[in-house]
Design an enzyme around this catalytic site. Structure first.
Site, PDB file in Angstrom:
ATOM      1  CE1 TYR A 147     190.128  39.870  47.998  1.00  0.00           C
ATOM      2  CE2 TYR A 147     188.981  39.157  50.082  1.00  0.00           C
ATOM      3  CZ  TYR A 147     189.069  39.477  48.710  1.00  0.00           C
ATOM      4  OH  TYR A 147     187.801  39.735  48.067  1.00  0.00           O
ATOM      5  CG  ASP A 288     187.027  33.400  42.493  1.00  0.00           C
ATOM      6  OD1 ASP A 288     187.825  33.535  42.269  1.00  0.00           O
ATOM      7  OD2 ASP A 288     186.412  33.756  43.796  1.00  0.00           O
ATOM      8  CB  CYS A 289     185.720  34.290  37.326  1.00  0.00           C
ATOM      9  SG  CYS A 289     185.152  35.823  38.322  1.00  0.00           S
ATOM     10  CB  SER A 290     188.785  37.199  40.433  1.00  0.00           C
ATOM     11  OG  SER A 290     188.202  36.851  41.648  1.00  0.00           O
ATOM     12  CG  ASP A 307     188.314  40.509  44.942  1.00  0.00           C
ATOM     13  OD1 ASP A 307     188.502  39.252  44.859  1.00  0.00           O
ATOM     14  OD2 ASP A 307     187.970  41.285  46.003  1.00  0.00           O
ATOM     15  CB  ALA A 308     187.004  40.287  38.579  1.00  0.00           C
ATOM     16  CG  HIS A 342     182.906  36.284  34.564  1.00  0.00           C
ATOM     17  ND1 HIS A 342     183.123  35.382  35.348  1.00  0.00           N
ATOM     18  CD2 HIS A 342     182.932  36.024  33.284  1.00  0.00           C
ATOM     19  CE1 HIS A 342     183.501  34.484  34.648  1.00  0.00           C
ATOM     20  NE2 HIS A 342     183.500  34.495  33.538  1.00  0.00           N
ATOM     21  CG  HIS A 354     184.993  31.467  31.525  1.00  0.00           C
ATOM     22  ND1 HIS A 354     183.687  32.435  31.764  1.00  0.00           N
ATOM     23  CD2 HIS A 354     184.579  30.430  30.998  1.00  0.00           C
ATOM     24  CE1 HIS A 354     182.775  31.830  31.120  1.00  0.00           C
ATOM     25  NE2 HIS A 354     183.271  30.821  30.606  1.00  0.00           N
TER      26      HIS A 354
END
Length: 384
Positions: A147, A288-290, A307-308, A342, A354
């Protein structure tokens, strides 16, 4: 850890290691706002044998902090004192931001991800106090090496390629070919107490540091402590807050107690109920979500993309009637036909856990009546 002089690694790409509890990875050096200053600070240790609160740094004629060479060969970092002050810095940063401030991290594309203390990163260039890096432990199609983004240079310390491979559990690390045991933080946060310097550092869940050798441990090791190698020398942690694992594997949730790994993913996730969302977050100070999905899988020794949108492309596809706890649920714009935006973790019995958005915290909700229910596009399973 074996550190090297920065001057010895002036040829890029070069290896560095994160030297603060959690480094935020910015989109560019111009991304931070004035209110983000606490998230840009480095970390300083007191001089060997110095008293609590003293800084291991020199002063210029103007009284400002300047970098100096310590007896250990590490460069101290300006702007901060002992570790507890850095912790106050990140908490001050998060606590001072309003919801619009937090939303702006995403909407203005300021932040990419985060990296925990002791994480090796590959540095491509350094300019004006910033380093352009990639994080090999966080896979992304944005860069084949990991990343990408920018980190303040003072939040990194130089290491050799061999040391980076050793920390990553890759071939070419340990000289004898043996796996290096690691201490992995299982508590939400815990304190590192440095043995040669004053001050402590508060570090996050899933921080992974190599155990000290028997020779390094000497008579320091006790039943209630483990001694680890860090970018700042040897340090002590509470044994109850870590799990020791082989360098080529292991996770905080190795002992699943008869449960499958999907159930353990959910159990790990529930520990963080109520934790505030943070765009790009990858630590116990905010996910965060992911990042939440990534980290809860990593807690079970399962490495998934960062990442999602990429997580949704891999793993085993699972039809709705076969969902089990630990599966990932993905949601996309245009009623499930557009871009994935998401991800949540299926918790069983029609519920999902989540980290939803910048105005909210980690929560356990019913999927029935969920506002994004008609955007569900695919479910994936990474655990077996």
């Amino acid at each position: 850890m074996v550190m090297v002089d920065r001057e010895d690694q002036a040829v890029y790409p070069a290896w560095r290691v994160v030297s603060v509890p959690v480094a935020t990875v910015w989109t560019s050096p111009s991304s931070p706002r004035s209110l983000d200053a606490p998230a840009l600070a480095g970390f300083a240790l007191g001089r060997p044998g110095s008293g609590p609160g003293e800084r291991g740094e020199d002063k210029s004629d103007s009284g400002n902090s300047v970098k100096k060479q310590t007896d250990s060969g590490f460069l101290t970092q300006k702007r901060t004192g002992p570790g507890e002050r850095w912790e106050q810095g990140i908490e001050a940063w998060l606590g001072a931001m309003t919801v619009p401030d937090k939303l702006d991290l995403c909407e203005a594309n300021r932040v990419q991800t985060q990296a925990l203390y002791g994480t090796p990163v590959l540095t491509y260039e350094e300019q004006d106090g910033w380093s352009r890096i990639a994080i090999p432990s966080q896979s992304s199609p944005k860069d084949e090496n990991g990343y990408p983004g920018w980190i303040p240079t003072e939040q990194l310390l130089p290491i050799s390629a061999q040391e980076a491979h050793r920390l990553s559990g890759q071939e070419g690390g340990a000289s004898d070919g043996a796996a290096v045991p690691n201490a992995i933080v299982t508590a939400s946060t815990t304190d590192l107490e440095f043995l040669s310097y004053s001050g402590k550092m508060r570090i996050s869940f899933l921080t992974r540091l190599p155990l000290a050798t028997e020779e390094e441990q000497g008579t320091v090791l006790g039943a209630e402590s483990v001694i680890v190698q860090t970018p700042h020398g040897l340090a002590r942690m509470k044994r109850a807050d870590v799990q020791v694992a082989a360098g080529d594997g292991g996770s905080p949730a190795d002992d699943v107690g008869g449960r499958n790994k999907g159930q353990v993913i959910v159990a790990q996730a529930k520990r963080f109920l109520g934790l505030h969302y943070l765009w790009g977050g990858m630590s116990a100070w905010g996910y965060d979500c992911s990042g939440f999905a990534h980290s809860m899988h990593l807690a079970c020794g399962i490495v998934i993309p960062r990442d999602a949108s990429v997580q949704a492309l891999h793993g085993a596809g699972i039809p709705p009637e076969e969902l089990q706890p630990g599966d990932l649920l993905f949601f996309a714009h245009e009623q499930g036909q557009g871009r994935v935006h998401h991800v949540g973790i299926y918790a069983g019995d029609g519920h999902m856990i989540h980290s939803p958005d910048s105005a909210s915290s980690v929560e356990l909700i019913s999927l029935e009546g969920y506002k994004l229910a008609d955007e569900h596009c695919v479910s994936r399973r990474y655990w077996t």
